[in-house]
Design a protein around this motif. Structure first.
Motif, PDB file in Angstrom:
ATOM      1  N   LEU A 617     -31.855 -32.570  19.209  1.00  0.00           N
ATOM      2  CA  LEU A 617     -31.922 -33.186  20.538  1.00  0.00           C
ATOM      3  C   LEU A 617     -30.617 -33.884  20.902  1.00  0.00           C
ATOM      4  O   LEU A 617     -30.260 -33.993  22.074  1.00  0.00           O
ATOM      5  CB  LEU A 617     -33.084 -34.179  20.597  1.00  0.00           C
ATOM      6  N   LEU A 618     -29.887 -34.365  19.860  1.00  0.00           N
ATOM      7  CA  LEU A 618     -28.644 -35.088  20.122  1.00  0.00           C
ATOM      8  C   LEU A 618     -27.404 -34.196  20.034  1.00  0.00           C
ATOM      9  O   LEU A 618     -26.355 -34.543  20.566  1.00  0.00           O
ATOM     10  CB  LEU A 618     -28.503 -36.250  19.134  1.00  0.00           C
ATOM     11  N   CYS A 619     -27.537 -33.065  19.374  1.00  0.00           N
ATOM     12  CA  CYS A 619     -26.374 -32.186  19.165  1.00  0.00           C
ATOM     13  C   CYS A 619     -25.915 -31.564  20.479  1.00  0.00           C
ATOM     14  O   CYS A 619     -26.699 -30.942  21.212  1.00  0.00           O
ATOM     15  CB  CYS A 619     -26.725 -31.088  18.165  1.00  0.00           C
ATOM     16  N   THR A 620     -24.624 -31.745  20.780  1.00  0.00           N
ATOM     17  CA  THR A 620     -24.037 -31.160  22.009  1.00  0.00           C
ATOM     18  C   THR A 620     -23.245 -29.889  21.706  1.00  0.00           C
ATOM     19  O   THR A 620     -22.599 -29.333  22.588  1.00  0.00           O
ATOM     20  CB  THR A 620     -23.103 -32.187  22.678  1.00  0.00           C
ATOM     21  N   ARG A 621     -23.246 -29.456  20.455  1.00  0.00           N
ATOM     22  CA  ARG A 621     -22.550 -28.245  20.020  1.00  0.00           C
ATOM     23  C   ARG A 621     -21.049 -28.322  20.315  1.00  0.00           C
ATOM     24  O   ARG A 621     -20.420 -27.337  20.723  1.00  0.00           O
ATOM     25  CB  ARG A 621     -23.161 -27.006  20.676  1.00  0.00           C
ATOM     26  N   ALA A 662     -25.572 -37.202  15.856  1.00  0.00           N
ATOM     27  CA  ALA A 662     -26.610 -36.190  15.665  1.00  0.00           C
ATOM     28  C   ALA A 662     -26.801 -35.802  14.195  1.00  0.00           C
ATOM     29  O   ALA A 662     -27.741 -35.076  13.868  1.00  0.00           O
ATOM     30  CB  ALA A 662     -26.263 -34.943  16.479  1.00  0.00           C
ATOM     31  N   ILE A 663     -25.905 -36.262  13.325  1.00  0.00           N
ATOM     32  CA  ILE A 663     -25.981 -35.875  11.908  1.00  0.00           C
ATOM     33  C   ILE A 663     -26.086 -37.121  11.033  1.00  0.00           C
ATOM     34  O   ILE A 663     -25.386 -38.110  11.254  1.00  0.00           O
ATOM     35  CB  ILE A 663     -24.745 -35.056  11.480  1.00  0.00           C
ATOM     36  N   GLN A 664     -26.981 -37.049  10.066  1.00  0.00           N
ATOM     37  CA  GLN A 664     -27.088 -38.084   9.043  1.00  0.00           C
ATOM     38  C   GLN A 664     -27.324 -37.404   7.706  1.00  0.00           C
ATOM     39  O   GLN A 664     -27.755 -36.245   7.654  1.00  0.00           O
ATOM     40  CB  GLN A 664     -28.225 -39.057   9.351  1.00  0.00           C
TER      41      GLN A 664
END
Length: 805
Positions: A617-621, A662-664
């Protein structure tokens, strides 16, 4: 064993191990229990929580109290972390619901003050409890294990391990950097047999095993080959090998014509550097594989000169000057490291004259001299008389040369007085020495003294020793050597001096009668320390394995997992792990093979490492994370960023570059780290964010080495400092941290080489972003040998914090 109540807390409990007094003698466990119970936390303690009874207690309470979160206060997680994870999982708990507080290496053992250690123990347990309030279940990732093994090193340890694996049905690759397997044992003429008070032919034991390796259908032998790189994860390692050219094809019949016609004579490393080898040769006469090799540094043809005599002499057309280096890739499930040792460079002790006086040698060189295929064909001579011996690399011409040199050989006298000096480079606190005992040196000296006495009974032999260490049945051998007339002087010699006739004098204080003595000698033999081979040091770096302060590969647990390395799926044996003799080496190699086979056959296997997770949902690529140094992230056909779990190391690089958050890294989320910070810190504490690799083990080794630092030093383990951003640093300052130290792995392995510059850049960026507060953050590399330096850094920063407080 006592327990608490479950009132006031939802499904969490603490289990404290006494560790046979290692923890309970330094931490007031009753006070810890009372403090935690006052906050409604159930607490259970037991003498040995890692025992079957301790594990049963944990399982029973999980089921009885319906626990979903467990904190265990015990020794370092690197010792029993896997055991406790398995324990809670068997009780139905997700492994994310377990936290281990290190109450031994990073608390009880480093804080001699009971009050300080106890208060810190409370804070460590509370921090883990608070961390678990933000627990997120971890998904098990299962992978099929490649049903093949790799053994690195072709000495007696590697040979034994490979044969054990192959005999049990595991296809095995045996990699050896030299042109033949055999290792150091091939250089030794005789090995001792204490049960029979006799010496036995080393090659008679070794040669059949070498030939068995070559003939075994499940062993692929790769000589003249080195490991360049390893990637993947436990159970699925991709290994990149570099295979050097022999310039001789496998159809070589080892007839020797090529060597006899070769005009170039070179130093023979196998024979301790003596000039008895041709530019095309076998490593030794029983070499396996029995295929000749050309030395490219000395071959005239390969260096642009016209020669080719070996090619002309070869009837099988085996000479191939067009051969080039090859790259070989393997996929294996487990790796055994058996890369051996080398002799300590005794020239670092110039007082003994090695490299200065001609008639000073080492025990390994003496072993070659006494061997029938040695530089003097087994004749005991002074080094200065070697030129009078028959040394011919072409056996077929030896008869004529021996006839012509018989007069010269008769002039060479057997040395009448031999002095052996023990512990050269061992049990030595001085610069350049090693503090450990090399174990084999005493027995090597006794063996050579016995061999010489039996063949040359008139020879006067004196052994200068600190303590003769002949453990177990070897004591019988020691007595037999004494009865044979070998003299013993207790004392470490001060110096060796040479007389004009090349004879020597050894000056030593006999500590039994406090007298200074001068021992005349025709030959001085130095019992050099056993140190890690260059191959051992290199492979430890390539595989990112933990090493002890001397450079040997460190086992995971000296008693419970003596052949497991710091990484799952990689095992170690023989003198790559520590100094030992042939008997212990063979036994340990057998155990390593058993452990590797058990690991391989346990398929599919669950990955233990915590890896990155992506919030779709947070990843904007944006693609920034695709710069991952380990190529773990890529874009699939749908345009989504996906993670390869086998390639991900959980380092946190992607966290730093992802601007959207977006990454953890699973198990190290920001909420978990914030909670642990809140739970562990008190005003004025020094907080360390410690890399979970070498840095964490180095911190543990401070405790193992009985060093200390103040109890207001609090450490939090992280994959790397890359997961710690400005927000977390400020959060730590708000909760009392006086200073923060980033403790990182040194760039001594492929993984660390990629990450270290990134962590340095990340730290410098943080320092700039923090402005004036940037002066309160610090950075340090954690080399395993530098435990005193790290403990000193902890102490100085903690003292500064106390002054601020």
């Amino acid at each position: 064993m006592t327990d608490g109540t479950t009132e006031g807390l939802n499904k969490a409990a603490v289990f404290i191990c006494h560790c046979s007094g290692n923890i309970s003698e330094h931490v007031d466990i009753d006070y810890v229990k009372k403090t935690l119970k006052a906050e409604g936390i159930p607490v259970y303690d037991y003498e040995y929580m890692c025992s079957s009874q301790g594990q049963a207690l944990i399982k029973n309470k999980i089921l009885e109290k319906n626990l979903d979160r467990v904190v265990i206060g015990s020794c370092t997680p690197s010792k029993h972390g896997t055991l406790f994870k398995k324990c809670v999982q068997e009780a139905g708990l997700n492994r994310a619901g377990l936290e281990i507080a290190n109450l031994r290496e990073q608390c009880a053992w480093v804080h001699p003050d009971v009050a300080g250690a106890t208060e810190k123990a409370v804070s460590l347990l509370k921090a883990k409890l608070k961390r678990l309030e933000n627990v997120e279940p971890l998904e098990d990732i299962k992978v099929d294990i490649a049903q093949k093994a790799l053994v690195i090193g072709g000495g007696i340890a590697g040979i034994t391990a490979a044969l054990n694996l192959a005999d049990n049905g595991i296809p095995t690759f045996l990699v050896e950097k030299d042109s033949s397997i055999g290792g150091q044992m091939a250089k030794i003429g005789k090995i001792f047999s204490p049960d029979k008070l006799a010496e036995e032919c080393a090659m008679c034991s070794l040669s059949p095993l070498m030939n068995e390796v070559a003939a075994h259908p499940k062993i692929t032998l790769l000589t003249w080959t080195e490991v360049e790189k390893i990637s993947g994860s436990a159970g699925n390692f991709t290994v990149r090998l570099k295979k050097k050219p022999r310039y001789v094809k496998d159809n070589c019949t080892a007839c020797g014509r090529c060597s006899r016609t070769c005009p170039v004579l070179i130093e023979d490393e196998f024979n301790c550097g003596y000039m008895d080898k041709k530019a095309i040769s076998l490593r030794f006469s029983q070499s396996v594989p029995k295929v000749y090799s050309i030395d490219p540094d000395h071959c005239l043809q390969l260096n642009g000169e016209v020669c080719g005599k070996c090619e002309t002499a070869c009837k099988n057309g085996a000479i191939d000057f067009s051969q080039r280096e090859e790259i070989v890739e393997l996929n294996v499930g487990a790796v055994i490291v058996a890369t051996g040792f080398e002799e300590y460079d005794v020239s670092q002790k110039p007082q003994y004259g090695y490299g200065i006086f001609e008639n000073v040698m080492t025990q390994m060189e003496l072993a070659r001299v006494l061997g029938i295929n040695g530089p003097t064909k087994g004749e005991l001579l002074r080094v200065s008389d070697f030129s009078k011996a028959c040394i011919d690399p072409a056996p077929s011409t030896c008869d004529s040369r021996c006839e012509s040199s018989s007069d010269e050989l008769s002039e060479a006298e057997t040395p009448k007085r031999i002095v052996m000096i023990q512990c050269v480079g061992s049990r030595d606190e001085k610069e350049g020495g090693n503090r450990y005992c090399s174990r084999y040196c005493c027995m090597a000296a006794l063996k050579h003294a016995s061999l010489i006495k039996k063949r040359y009974p008139e020879t006067d032999i004196t052994i200068c020793y600190i303590d003769v260490r002949a453990f177990g049945f070897y004591e019988n051998y020691y007595r037999a050597v004494q009865e044979a007339g070998v003299n013993f002087v207790r004392g470490r010699p001060a110096e060796v001096i040479e007389k004009p006739d090349k004879s020597l004098v050894v000056r030593v204080e006999d500590t039994l009668n406090q007298k200074l003595r001068e021992l005349p000698a025709d030959l001085v033999v130095l019992s050099a320390a056993m140190i890690p081979s260059p191959g051992t040091r290199k492979i430890a770096s390539v595989l990112n394995l933990s090493q002890d302060e001397s450079g040997f590969i460190k086992e995971k647990h000296s008693k419970l997992k003596p052949v497991d390395s710091s990484l799952d799926g990689i095992f170690v044996c023989g003198t790559a792990q520590s100094p030992k003799d042939v008997t212990d080496t063979i036994a340990q190699a057998g155990l390593a093979a058993v452990r590797a086979r058990a690991f391989i056959t346990d398929s599919p296997k669950t990955l233990e490492n915590e890896i990155a997770t992506i919030n779709r949902l947070l990843c904007t690529r944006c693609g920034e994370c695709l710069k991952c140094p380990f190529d773990a992230l890529s874009v699939n056909n749908s345009g989504r960023v996906v993670l390869d779990p086998l390639m991900c190391t959980g380092c946190g690089y992607c966290i730093e570059v992802c601007k959207e958050g977006a990454i953890q890294v699973a198990g190290f989320t920001k909420s978990q780290l914030k909670a642990e910070i809140e739970g562990v810190l008190e005003e004025g504490d020094m907080l360390g964010f410690v890399n979970s690799g070498i840095a964490s083990l180095t911190c543990d080794n401070i405790g193992n080495s009985v060093l200390t630092y103040p109890s207001n030093v609090k450490l939090i383990k992280v994959p790397t400092g890359l997961v710690v951003d400005r927000d977390l640093v400020l959060h730590a300052f708000r909760h009392g941290a006086s200073s923060i130290l980033f403790v990182e792995d040194p760039p001594d392995s492929p993984r660390a080489e990629a990450l270290y510059p990134l962590t340095v850049r990340h730290f410098e960026k943080l320092k700039e972003e923090l402005g004036d507060s940037g002066n309160r953050i610090h950075f340090k590399k954690a080399y395993v040998p530098n435990i005193k330096g790290l403990a000193g850094t902890f102490t100085s920063l903690a003292r500064e914090g106390e002054m601020i407080k």
